[in-house]
Design an enzyme around this catalytic site. Structure first.
Site, PDB file in Angstrom:
ATOM      1  N   THR A 126      -8.926 -11.151   9.553  1.00  0.00           N
ATOM      2  CA  THR A 126      -7.889 -11.645   8.652  1.00  0.00           C
ATOM      3  C   THR A 126      -7.509 -13.103   8.935  1.00  0.00           C
ATOM      4  OG1 THR A 126      -6.987  -9.416   8.466  1.00  0.00           O
ATOM      5  CG2 THR A 126      -5.574 -11.221   7.776  1.00  0.00           C
ATOM      6  N   GLN A 279      16.605  26.440  -0.048  1.00  0.00           N
ATOM      7  CA  GLN A 279      15.299  26.387  -0.702  1.00  0.00           C
ATOM      8  C   GLN A 279      14.724  24.974  -0.744  1.00  0.00           C
ATOM      9  OE1 GLN A 279      14.712  27.052  -5.082  1.00  0.00           O
ATOM     10  NE2 GLN A 279      13.615  28.878  -4.373  1.00  0.00           N
ATOM     11  N   GLU A 363      -5.871  -2.692   8.292  1.00  0.00           N
ATOM     12  CA  GLU A 363      -7.224  -2.147   8.116  1.00  0.00           C
ATOM     13  C   GLU A 363      -7.525  -1.863   6.642  1.00  0.00           C
ATOM     14  OE1 GLU A 363      -8.892   0.606  10.845  1.00  0.00           O
ATOM     15  OE2 GLU A 363      -7.569   0.010  12.484  1.00  0.00           O
TER      16      GLU A 363
END
Length: 385
Positions: A126, A279, A363
């Protein structure tokens, strides 16, 4: 496809699990707060062989295949991500290129010291103008006699402050575009090579990144990695290999967060009962478990394909994309389940939430993974037409 682990890996996986619990986790908050991994912990990691996972046994490493590495990375992902990033960057993109592309002389010089952790590896691609667009490199390598003269700059290089061996991509022939990029092995003490100051980051504390500067750095011709002009292809291969390992670390972190969330939901009471009985909490946990199992299947399938010698460019991109996105979604749900506790820095959930964010960027960003997948789909379609 057979994802069964060898007995050696099963034993090593248990050893790593115990090591994480007894040696790493007790130091997690210290590493986070001080932004540094104690040298004693790194030394113990070296003694355990964690810096030699990718390196063949004949050069002093453990010679673990990709399926085995993913099993170990999964365990390592269950602790502070900054520490595991040091190991992953070294054993992944920091050393895979030298293992797969170097000649015998290069292997003998570098791999033994990398296997025992004496020399740490880093991968330098990079640049300020070339992140996602990896073909737009500005760092140059000009041939002069039996040497190449490197000039340029790299940014966001993981392990740079502690690394001794750098796999560096530089332009040897600008007229050829991506085909004019070459890989070099650069040592830290080469004259003209400098490592910049450590960047302050939102997460991954303990893992350090920095800029690299090349000012007329003389690199011997014998330090070309692979062939001249193959650097861009080399970078793609190295990154594809590393993505399975990164996904495995994400997998371990996701499992850690699910386990913590289940335990908290069973203990935390609201309105006279454990919140696990609500729930919405059950649905959160079920969704987390479903994505983890999907990620686990994808991870070991891609690892197996890599071990079998199959091209995994598309599959590795899919895995990296899915693994990083899943990690972020699960970290977010874990914070929500924990409520205020999940937002407090004294507890690990907040740390994992911050650490997860970088996985969608480094990456190869999530967007770039989609580009890679689409390009491979186009190639496959053309081949069938």
């Amino acid at each position: 496809m057979d994802f069964a682990l060898s007995q050696d890996i099963v034993r090593m996986k248990e050893t790593v699990r115990q090591f994480v619990a007894s040696e790493v986790e007790p130091l997690a908050m210290k590493i986070e707060e001080e932004d540094g991994v104690p040298q004693a912990l790194l030394d113990k990691s070296k003694a355990l062989g964690l810096f030699g996972l990718s390196i063949p046994e004949e050069y002093g490493g453990m010679g673990v295949n990709m399926v085995g590495k993913c099993a170990l990375y999964e365990e390592l992902g269950k602790t502070i991500n900054g520490y595991t990033t040091i190991l992953g960057a070294h054993s992944g993109i920091g050393s895979v290129g030298l293992v797969e592309l170097s000649n015998e002389e290069q292997k003998m010089r570098y791999l033994p010291k990398m296997a025992n952790g004496e020399w740490i590896g880093a991968f330098a691609l990079t640049e300020p103008q070339a992140g996602s667009n990896a073909a737009n490199l500005r760092t140059t390598a000009v041939k002069k006699g039996d040497r190449y003269i490197l000039n340029g700059q790299k940014i966001y290089i993981t392990n740079a402050p502690i690394a001794h061996v750098f796999t560096v991509m530089a332009v040897t022939d600008a007229a050829l575009g991506a085909k004019g990029i070459t890989s070099f092995i650069v040592e830290r003490d080469f004259p003209g090579f400098q490592v910049g100051s450590v960047e302050k980051k939102m997460g991954l504390h303990g893992s350090h990144t920095a800029q690299l500067y090349f000012e007329d750095v003389e690199v011997p011709e014998e330090n070309v990695l692979g062939t001249v002009g193959a650097g861009y292809v080399n970078a793609l291969k190295i990154l594809a290999n590393g993505r399975a390992g990164l996904a495995a670390r994400c997998l371990g972190s996701c499992q850690y967060l699910l386990d913590k969330s289940i335990a908290y939901a069973m203990e935390r009471e609201q309105f006279g009962k454990a919140i696990f009985e609500q729930q919405i909490i059950q649905h959160y946990l079920a969704e987390m478990a479903l994505e983890i199992e999907t990620l686990r299947s994808m991870t070991y399938r891609v690892a197996w394909m890599s071990d079998e010698g199959h091209s995994v460019i598309k599959e590795a991109a899919m895995l990296k994309l899915y693994g990083s996105e899943v990690y972020n979604r699960i970290a977010d749900k874990a914070v929500q389940i924990h409520g205020g506790v999940g937002y407090i820095a004294d507890y690990p959930i907040e740390r994992f939430y911050r650490d997860a964010r970088i996985t969608r960027i480094y990456e190869g960003t999530s967007e770039i993974q989609k580009n890679i997948i689409a390009a491979q789909l186009k190639k496959e379609y053309a081949a069938r037409a």
